[in-house]
Design an enzyme around this catalytic site. Sequence first.
Site, mmCIF file in Angstrom:
data_model
loop_
_atom_site.group_PDB
_atom_site.id
_atom_site.type_symbol
_atom_site.label_atom_id
_atom_site.label_comp_id
_atom_site.label_asym_id
_atom_site.label_seq_id
_atom_site.Cartn_x
_atom_site.Cartn_y
_atom_site.Cartn_z
ATOM 1 N N HIS A 152 19.473 -12.721 24.315
ATOM 2 C CA HIS A 152 19.185 -13.607 23.187
ATOM 3 C C HIS A 152 20.152 -14.786 23.263
ATOM 4 C CE1 HIS A 152 18.894 -15.079 19.047
ATOM 5 N NE2 HIS A 152 17.827 -14.318 18.886
ATOM 6 N N CYS A 167 0.856 -1.178 0.000
ATOM 7 C CA CYS A 167 0.000 0.000 0.000
ATOM 8 C C CYS A 167 0.897 1.235 0.000
ATOM 9 C CB CYS A 167 -0.942 -0.008 1.205
ATOM 10 S SG CYS A 167 -0.084 0.013 2.785
#
Length: 701
Positions: A598, A26
């Site tokens: 992480h 878009c």
Amino acid sequence: MGNTSMAMRIVEALGGPDNIREVTHCATRLRIALADERKADFARIEAIDGVLGAFSRPGGRCQIVIGGAVASVYEAVVAILGSTSTPAAGTSATGMPAHRHWPKSARAWAGAVFDYISDAFRPLLGVLLGASMVIALANVMVAFGGMPAGGAAQEWNLLKAIWEGMFMLLPVMIAYNASRKLNVDPWLGGAIMAALMAPRLAGITGGITVFGVVLPIRDYGGNIIVPLLMAVALAMVYHGLARVIAGSVQLVFVPFLSLVSVYLLTVLLIGPFGVWIGDGLSAGTAWLDAHVPFLFALLIPMLYPFLVPLGLHWPLNALMLVNIQTLGYDFVQGPMGVWNFACFGATAGVLALAVRDRDSAMRQTALSALLAGLLGGVSELSLYGIHLQHRRIYRWLLAGCAAGGVSSAVLGGLFPSVLPDGQTVHGVTTTAFAFSSLLTIPVFDRAWVYASSIAIAFVVAMTLVVVFDYRTPQCAVSSAKPGRSADDAVHDAPLPDALVPSETSNGAVSADADAGTSETESSHAVLAPVDGTLIGLDTIGDPVFASKALGEGIGVMPSERDGMMTVCAPVAGMLKTVSRTGHAFGIKTDDNVEVLVHVGLDTADMDGESFVLQVGKGDAVQEGEPVMQVDCHAVAESGRSMVVVVTVVNSAAMTSVTPLLTVPASGTPLGRGNLSQGESDMSERQTRAVRVGDPIIDVER
């Protein structure tokens, strides 16, 4: 980053070309359908330079916010997908989905419906904007006496024809897009809709008698409900015929039978039903506007800030077109403009603060977003580039929406709009579909009422942002000192006393030798979550972490390589985020330092195997408290790196974030200034091993 490079990294983070079933775009976003959404790493996508945000949607779909360069990135993604040797999984050789993946839940069905409506309109964004600009400029010429209004000027009629011609043929365009969305020959959908409109365009009214049956002739010009419903029926008939008709004659009989059957079905059933739905929607919203104008004027602008980020605003945009087609005017765009200008006002406030604080990065982002909004009516750049990253701004944005909505309701009631037929409507109306920008103000009846409302929304939002800031006090402190840039703050700020260590009798570094405390007690330190050896982000083998896109930090190569390893909290705070696969978690401290842990590289692909969380999202944790158990043997067997990465995600909001990768020479303070001197003192340092609780990152707020 070049568009091709960005596209390659996006495709890779989405699981590769084989995992992408469909891609569209878009004004600011890539919209992608995935074969397996579990293979997509959205954190990795958001870390790509140029990506403003990424999030998943029900039904295996996702959206990636790019901004103004979305069309170029889309073309690069399509080129990458087209260059693969085999079609992506679930697609045909043309790149269209070979079969439909039916939603499996009510939520997924709702998402699929919204996506269907959005994808039918999205490609028309440019022509709708262009046509609305034509009418806006024509009204400006009339207002300044450059051309008489109405039919008195051929120039007016010529310019008006650009909009009216596009609006009249809008059903054909929507039918084309909707058919393509459902993997049907799009020209077939457009042809059926054109056939439905042909009699009316030729001036035939009433009905046509065919074999003794009167077929009604309806005006479908500007209608959007009928082509959307027709395309669904066409897809069912088209795919059904393709399954039963031999492949050798499909080219002739599938289009022929689909054309005839769906045309008749639409004339007799779908068309009248679609018109009835459109009339009902328009009548319902008109009743709300007439009987509860204050509620309506507040509801629309207060909803949009939450609908636009999810891509759920397109059905309301479609309602505006329905109103124009059925009522001859629309009253939703006035309140919608209030939301847009409150959004732009908040961005203007951010820009003012960025100029004051000499924040060049935010100044550039805010200026681009503000220009795109004021001149083009595009709000996504403000939302994704600024507002959703600083949620505090939403309170000031909503306050602007409320102020503009109330003013719109009051002024619209005192000074109602008068339609061409003499009808009085309490509210701001327009007969054209116009994007909310400065250039389209003249398309509204009682333009001064509309201009006053959006100005109030803009000023209120901007003022509140400037006065109360959009950042937390801790995040604003480094940029709130006039005359200093962010770099100045990093290099000149004094080192906190708590981090000026002294040397103990055995040479160990201590934060407060007299008190007998160790440097691990410093509230400014991020601690090691596991035992191991420190390594720099640029050497761990992951380009995202190496780029510091997820913040400044450090890696710890664990000492434990076989068996279960305990990962502890590096700071005290609240567990704010936990990855779906359990391999990463984020903690936010009471003073707003956001730390990410992480475990391993590419461990998201393990789908949670080998990771066991011992606390849950929202729990308070203390530094050094066990958070996770990891099966090191299983991770090693998978061939993935075991490095534990620790980063300060909001490093940009800190005065300084310094990895304590090396130990200074004896007697040298373990401060930020000494750990960033460059090559001159590297010979005085040595890499070091750490144990759980040792400081590994120095954070100065």
